[in-house]
Design a protein around this motif. Structure first.
Motif, short mmCIF file in Angstrom:
data_model
loop_
_atom_site.label_atom_id
_atom_site.label_comp_id
_atom_site.label_asym_id
_atom_site.label_seq_id
_atom_site.Cartn_x
_atom_site.Cartn_y
_atom_site.Cartn_z
N VAL A 1 -8.02 3.01 0.23
CA VAL A 1 -6.65 2.55 0.02
C VAL A 1 -6.14 1.87 1.28
N LEU B 1 1.33 5.91 -7.18
CA LEU B 1 1.00 5.64 -5.78
C LEU B 1 1.11 4.15 -5.48
N LEU C 1 3.48 2.13 -2.81
CA LEU C 1 2.90 1.29 -1.75
C LEU C 1 3.45 -0.13 -1.76
N ILE D 1 0.58 6.62 4.06
CA ILE D 1 -0.02 7.14 2.82
C ILE D 1 0.04 8.66 2.79
N VAL E 1 -9.06 7.85 0.42
CA VAL E 1 -7.85 7.45 1.12
C VAL E 1 -8.15 6.26 2.02
#
Length: 89
Positions: free
Chosen positions: A71, A45, A49, A10, A68
């Motif tokens: 996620v 994003l 991913l 990430i 974060v």
């Protein structure tokens, strides 16, 4: 993939896609307030991913992510057969 490996992935995506300095990306960093990720960026994003999950990503699992770490946790649950619902951080 471990949570640490997901976090590192990430960090790379945020740097490569949004030009965010890796030093700013911490588990506690809030996507909107700290990293300036708006709703359109969040969609980008999620697209970035998708390959981590073999395309089996559930966008609704990201509705409640704020940091974060949220996620990372949501991705980890999806990868390991969880319900895909991200916890509110």
């Amino acid at each position: 993939m471990t949570k640490d490996q997901l976090f590192q992935r990430i960090v790379g995506i945020l740097h490569d896609t949004f030009d965010i300095e890796p030093s700013r990306v911490t588990p506690e960093a809030r996507l909107g307030e700290d990293l300036d990720i708006d709703s359109i960026d969040a969609v980008d994003l999620i697209v970035q991913l998708k390959p981590l999950l073999g395309g089996n990503l559930q966008p609704e699992a990201f509705r409640s992510v704020r940091t974060v770490q949220d996620v990372v946790d949501a991705l980890h649950r999806m990868m390991h057969g969880g319900d895909g619902q991200a916890a509110v951080g």
